[in-house]
Design an enzyme around this catalytic site. Structure first.
Site, PDB file in Angstrom:
ATOM      1  N   THR A  63       0.832  -1.208   0.000  1.00  9.66           N
ATOM      2  CA  THR A  63       0.000   0.000   0.000  1.00  9.66           C
ATOM      3  C   THR A  63       0.864   1.254   0.000  1.00  9.66           C
ATOM      4  O   THR A  63       0.655   2.167  -0.806  1.00  9.66           O
ATOM      5  CB  THR A  63      -0.912   0.013   1.235  1.00  9.66           C
ATOM      6  OG1 THR A  63      -1.709  -1.167   1.245  1.00  9.66           O
ATOM      7  CG2 THR A  63      -1.824   1.226   1.218  1.00  9.66           C
TER       8      THR A  63
ATOM      9  N   ARG B  19      -9.682  -0.269   4.058  1.00  8.84           N
ATOM     10  CA  ARG B  19      -9.370  -0.102   2.644  1.00  8.84           C
ATOM     11  C   ARG B  19     -10.083  -1.116   1.766  1.00  8.84           C
ATOM     12  O   ARG B  19     -10.444  -0.805   0.630  1.00  8.84           O
ATOM     13  CB  ARG B  19      -7.852  -0.223   2.408  1.00  8.84           C
ATOM     14  CG  ARG B  19      -7.056   1.010   2.799  1.00  8.84           C
ATOM     15  CD  ARG B  19      -5.589   0.816   2.413  1.00  8.84           C
ATOM     16  NE  ARG B  19      -4.784   1.990   2.749  1.00  8.84           N
ATOM     17  CZ  ARG B  19      -4.490   2.971   1.907  1.00  8.84           C
ATOM     18  NH1 ARG B  19      -4.948   2.946   0.668  1.00  8.84           N
ATOM     19  NH2 ARG B  19      -3.738   3.987   2.302  1.00  8.84           N
TER      20      ARG B  19
ATOM     21  N   TYR C 261      -2.716  -9.928   4.891  1.00  3.55           N
ATOM     22  CA  TYR C 261      -2.837  -8.504   5.232  1.00  3.55           C
ATOM     23  C   TYR C 261      -4.315  -8.154   5.348  1.00  3.55           C
ATOM     24  O   TYR C 261      -5.042  -8.178   4.367  1.00  3.55           O
ATOM     25  CB  TYR C 261      -2.140  -7.679   4.152  1.00  3.55           C
ATOM     26  CG  TYR C 261      -2.194  -6.179   4.314  1.00  3.55           C
ATOM     27  CD1 TYR C 261      -2.489  -5.564   5.541  1.00  3.55           C
ATOM     28  CD2 TYR C 261      -1.918  -5.357   3.240  1.00  3.55           C
ATOM     29  CE1 TYR C 261      -2.519  -4.192   5.667  1.00  3.55           C
ATOM     30  CE2 TYR C 261      -1.944  -3.966   3.361  1.00  3.55           C
ATOM     31  CZ  TYR C 261      -2.243  -3.390   4.572  1.00  3.55           C
ATOM     32  OH  TYR C 261      -2.282  -2.028   4.692  1.00  3.55           O
TER      33      TYR C 261
ATOM     34  N   TYR D 244     -12.926  -4.675  -2.881  1.00  2.00           N
ATOM     35  CA  TYR D 244     -14.057  -4.295  -3.737  1.00  2.00           C
ATOM     36  C   TYR D 244     -15.031  -5.453  -3.975  1.00  2.00           C
ATOM     37  O   TYR D 244     -16.243  -5.276  -3.874  1.00  2.00           O
ATOM     38  CB  TYR D 244     -13.597  -3.713  -5.087  1.00  2.00           C
ATOM     39  CG  TYR D 244     -14.753  -3.198  -5.912  1.00  2.00           C
ATOM     40  CD1 TYR D 244     -15.349  -1.976  -5.599  1.00  2.00           C
ATOM     41  CD2 TYR D 244     -15.274  -3.935  -6.960  1.00  2.00           C
ATOM     42  CE1 TYR D 244     -16.436  -1.513  -6.324  1.00  2.00           C
ATOM     43  CE2 TYR D 244     -16.355  -3.485  -7.690  1.00  2.00           C
ATOM     44  CZ  TYR D 244     -16.942  -2.276  -7.366  1.00  2.00           C
ATOM     45  OH  TYR D 244     -18.022  -1.822  -8.085  1.00  2.00           O
TER      46      TYR D 244
ATOM     47  N   LYS E  91      -0.510  -9.438   8.854  1.00  2.00           N
ATOM     48  CA  LYS E  91      -0.389  -8.019   9.175  1.00  2.00           C
ATOM     49  C   LYS E  91      -1.789  -7.557   9.523  1.00  2.00           C
ATOM     50  O   LYS E  91      -2.662  -7.471   8.663  1.00  2.00           O
ATOM     51  CB  LYS E  91       0.159  -7.235   7.984  1.00  2.00           C
ATOM     52  CG  LYS E  91       0.191  -5.721   8.206  1.00  2.00           C
ATOM     53  CD  LYS E  91       0.616  -4.976   6.946  1.00  2.00           C
ATOM     54  CE  LYS E  91       0.556  -3.463   7.175  1.00  2.00           C
ATOM     55  NZ  LYS E  91       0.906  -2.700   5.941  1.00  2.00           N
TER      56      LYS E  91
ATOM     57  N   ILE F  17       4.719  -4.023  10.559  1.00  2.00           N
ATOM     58  CA  ILE F  17       5.000  -3.599   9.187  1.00  2.00           C
ATOM     59  C   ILE F  17       4.641  -2.126   9.148  1.00  2.00           C
ATOM     60  O   ILE F  17       3.481  -1.748   9.297  1.00  2.00           O
ATOM     61  CB  ILE F  17       4.231  -4.440   8.164  1.00  2.00           C
ATOM     62  CG1 ILE F  17       4.739  -5.895   8.238  1.00  2.00           C
ATOM     63  CG2 ILE F  17       4.397  -3.880   6.754  1.00  2.00           C
ATOM     64  CD1 ILE F  17       4.042  -6.867   7.295  1.00  2.00           C
TER      65      ILE F  17
END
Length: 320
Positions: free
Chosen positions: A48, A142, A137, A111, A165, A207
């Site tokens: 990201t 997001r 992750y 999405y 993560k 991270i």
């Protein structure tokens, strides 16, 4: 217990851009050298923070391969390989491994809003084609989806899925993950303001966005905790909370790039649709950098506002 990819700080590396939008490899080399000198325990490429979503496939793999070559085995190089298209994620997993990555970071499919079964099958498909360790992750803010603890448990039973993560910020959930998965899944904090909290429930590190500009300090937050000096770890975490907050005055990686430019690192602009910070937040960021002795006094604030990358020329050629 599964073998850890790293323990401590994995820096979520910014991808430096020239003003025409091409990757700036001389600056990237300086950044990698800075991480090695600062004691980073791993680097994460094209995630990201590295604007992986707007890199072409060719750029993505070239960037990973460059990092592998420059790091030269000193610390692990972890490649972002996530996608909301399982076929693309599978292909990218193979290719990142081919160019030398030591591990893969796989974000939840965004999405599409997959079910828990779909999330499981997606990650399993990526693991099935990969011979290197995978870090899951989870960043619901997001992606629009969350990995449930029970799904983490199923995924932890796959040999090369070794860590996660966790950027949900939900510590009740993170504690449940730790309780269910135990040594089969290492937990890394995905939020710089929650490093010591994650370590307190058995986390293995972070991270980190902060480590782009403070690799030594971020490493020390973790190392002090591992050494048993929890008071020092806590104090460092609290000392840098204002800077961590400032790095999220806008959407990541907009502020970290603005900060690095203010420190004299020519990382360039973000690619659209990410644009410059508004002047008010930028000034707040500069004040915080100055408080921590990080602002380059030779740079005038007005010179830090640069043009956004155009969507013409080479920027959008190739697959993304």
């Amino acid at each position: 217990m599964k073998k850890l990819i790293f323990k401590g700080v994995g820096t979520a590396m910014v991808t430096p851009m020239k003003e025409n939008g091409n990757i700036n490899y001389p600056v990237f080399k300086k950044m990698l050298d800075m991480q090695l000198a600062g004691g980073a325990d791993a680097v994460v490429i094209a995630g990201t923070t590295g604007e992986g979503a707007t890199l072409t496939d060719d750029e993505h793999l070239e960037l990973v391969e460059y990092a592998v070559r420059e790091i030269n085995g000193k610390i692990p190089v972890i490649a972002g390989a996530g996608s909301n298209n399982t076929r693309h994620a599978v292909w990218l997993s193979r290719e990142c491994e081919r160019v030398g990555a030591d591990g893969l970071l796989h974000v939840t499919p965004y999405y599409n809003k997959a079910s828990q079964e779909g999330i499981y099958l997606h990650f399993k498909a990526c693991a099935d084609v990969s011979g290197i360790p995978i870090i899951l992750y989870n960043v619901p803010s997001r992606t629009g989806v969350n990995i449930f603890p029970a799904t983490y448990k199923r995924l932890s039973e796959i040999d090369n899925i070794v860590a996660c993560k966790e950027a949900s910020g939900n510590f009740s959930q993170i504690a449940k993950i730790a309780a269910l998965c135990k040594d089969d899944l290492a937990i890394y904090s995905g939020n710089d303001d929650q490093i010591t909290s994650a370590l307190a429930i058995g986390g293995k590190g972070v991270i980190s966005v902060l480590a782009n500009i403070c690799p030594r300090e971020t490493h020390e937050i973790c190392q002090a905790y591992f050494d048993g000096d929890t008071e020092k770890s806590d104090n460092l975490q609290l000392e840098y909370l204002d800077l961590i907050e400032a790095l999220f005055f806008d959407v990541n990686p907009i502020p970290i790039k603005q900060a690095m430019r203010a420190m004299g690192l020519d990382v360039g602009p973000c690619r659209l649709p990410l644009c410059n910070m508004d002047p008010t937040n930028a000034e707040r960021l500069y004040r915080t950098l100055k408080h921590h002795g990080l602002l380059d006094p030779s740079i005038k604030a007005g010179s830090l506002t640069i043009h956004n990358v155009s969507c013409t020329g080479n920027v959008l050629r190739g697959n993304v």
